[in-house]
Design a protein around this motif. Structure first.
Motif, PDB file in Angstrom:
ATOM      1  N   THR A  47       5.760   4.075   1.854  1.00  0.00           N
ATOM      2  CA  THR A  47       6.409   5.247   2.444  1.00  0.00           C
ATOM      3  C   THR A  47       7.223   4.852   3.670  1.00  0.00           C
ATOM      4  O   THR A  47       8.355   5.309   3.867  1.00  0.00           O
ATOM      5  CB  THR A  47       5.357   6.298   2.836  1.00  0.00           C
TER       6      THR A  47
ATOM      7  N   SER B 230       0.856  -1.184   0.000  1.00  0.00           N
ATOM      8  CA  SER B 230       0.000   0.000   0.000  1.00  0.00           C
ATOM      9  C   SER B 230       0.894   1.237   0.000  1.00  0.00           C
ATOM     10  O   SER B 230       2.061   1.176   0.401  1.00  0.00           O
ATOM     11  CB  SER B 230      -0.886  -0.003   1.241  1.00  0.00           C
TER      12      SER B 230
ATOM     13  N   GLN C 115       0.957   3.683   1.999  1.00  0.00           N
ATOM     14  CA  GLN C 115       1.425   3.979   3.346  1.00  0.00           C
ATOM     15  C   GLN C 115       2.620   3.104   3.723  1.00  0.00           C
ATOM     16  O   GLN C 115       3.635   3.584   4.251  1.00  0.00           O
ATOM     17  CB  GLN C 115       0.289   3.784   4.360  1.00  0.00           C
ATOM     18  N   ARG C 116       2.509   1.792   3.453  1.00  0.00           N
ATOM     19  CA  ARG C 116       3.599   0.885   3.790  1.00  0.00           C
ATOM     20  C   ARG C 116       4.817   1.144   2.912  1.00  0.00           C
ATOM     21  O   ARG C 116       5.959   0.977   3.358  1.00  0.00           O
ATOM     22  CB  ARG C 116       3.145  -0.569   3.653  1.00  0.00           C
TER      23      ARG C 116
END
Length: 331
Positions: free
Chosen positions: A227, A222, A224-225
């Motif tokens: 990043t 994802s 977020q992960r």
């Protein structure tokens, strides 16, 4: 309050503060919208660092020599180094990710030193003749700082592997990690011309590209992960880049001291051998990052191996009770 009582108060206080810092950082990870948690965690790590510095200072005054002669003292010096590196890394990156992993490491080492070691191993004792040298401060302190730095960098590499587990991700581009990252899913080979920009990545570019396999083959990270993974990879590389010169200086200082004390620069003592192995592992890591432009899981696996090797060099060799470096630790 005498110095011994002060030391006992400070070591237990450092453990309590680091335990609180660990809970705060983990709470910030679970509840990121709660304000001030990162500030509380950072403050707790700074207070713990000062408490350990005061403990080592009191130990120095009590014993009359730099407190690095036994396991208890070296463990607290190692924890002081870890908290100092944590503070530097967190201030440079502004990321709470560092504390999520360094606080448990520092707390675990402090718990072992303050709560698990028998009382006789926590007491200061006169130095053996071989340690009565100014090189004790120069060599051992630099080696311990290098261990602390390399442990933090390697631990963050292990965290990167955990975040990206099961995902075929390879970060390519600038090893400095100072550019922006963008997510890219490659098109099938038969639809991409060989001279297309998608078919190659400029290793000197300031922009790194996360290359993922097609969704139908391997699940992608994802945003977020991704990043989080990029941040961990960048911080880990920078910290290991700081620890490696310290390790090099420490080994050279140790060789000079060995020649002064034992008449030989290198004796292939178990401690010396594992220090060389540690140096080679992290030299290979930096070579892969700088020269070959590796990023992502491959160099992270090298760094994770280095985490184990550092612990073997620091403690594992001393469990044998053999060699010129065995005094003052377990035997």
């Amino acid at each position: 309050m005498d110095l011994v009582t002060l030391q006992n108060t400070l070591d237990n206080g450092a453990f309590a503060i680091l335990f609180l810092a660990m809970l705060v950082y983990w709470g910030g990870m679970a509840f990121p919208k709660i304000p001030y948690l990162q500030a509380i965690g950072t403050t707790s790590m700074a207070i713990a660092n000062l408490a350990i510095a005061a403990l080592l200072g009191a130990r120095w005054l009590e014993a009359g020599y730099f407190p690095l002669s036994n396991l208890y003292e070296s463990l607290f010096f190692l924890t002081w180094g870890i908290t100092a590196i944590h503070f530097i890394a967190e201030q440079r990156t502004g990321s709470r990710l560092v504390g999520i992993f360094t606080a448990p490491l520092a707390m675990g080492i402090t718990a072992f030193a303050a709560l698990s070691l028998p009382p006789e191993m926590r007491e200061s004792a006169p130095l053996v003749p071989a340690l009565k040298s100014n090189w004790l401060m120069m060599h051992v302190s630099v080696m311990m700082l290098s261990y602390a730095t390399l442990m933090v960098g390697s631990l963050l590499a292990i965290a990167f592997l955990l975040v990206t587990r099961g995902k075929n991700i390879q970060l390519q581009g600038s090893s400095l990690g100072n550019g922006g990252y963008r997510l890219k899913t490659p098109t099938p080979p038969d639809s991409t011309p060989s001279n297309s920009p998608l078919s190659s990545v400029n290793a000197s570019s300031t922009t790194a590209t996360a290359v993922l396999t097609p969704p139908q083959t391997t699940p992608t990270l994802s945003p977020q992960r991704l990043t989080v993974a990029e941040t961990l990879d960048n911080i880990s590389y920078r910290i290991i880049g700081l620890g490696f010169p310290l390790l090099t200086i420490g080994i050279i200082a140790g060789a000079v001291w060995a020649n002064e004390a034992w008449g030989s620069y290198w004796s292939w003592d178990p401690k010396e051998t594992w220090a060389l192995i540690t140096w080679l592992v992290f030299a290979a890591y930096l070579h892969a990052r700088i020269t070959r432009g590796w990023q992502g899981r491959k160099p992270a696996i090298l760094a994770a191996t280095g985490f184990v090797v550092v612990w073997i060099c620091y403690l594992g060799v001393n469990l044998l009770g053999k060699g010129l470096h065995s005094y003052g630790w377990f035997f």
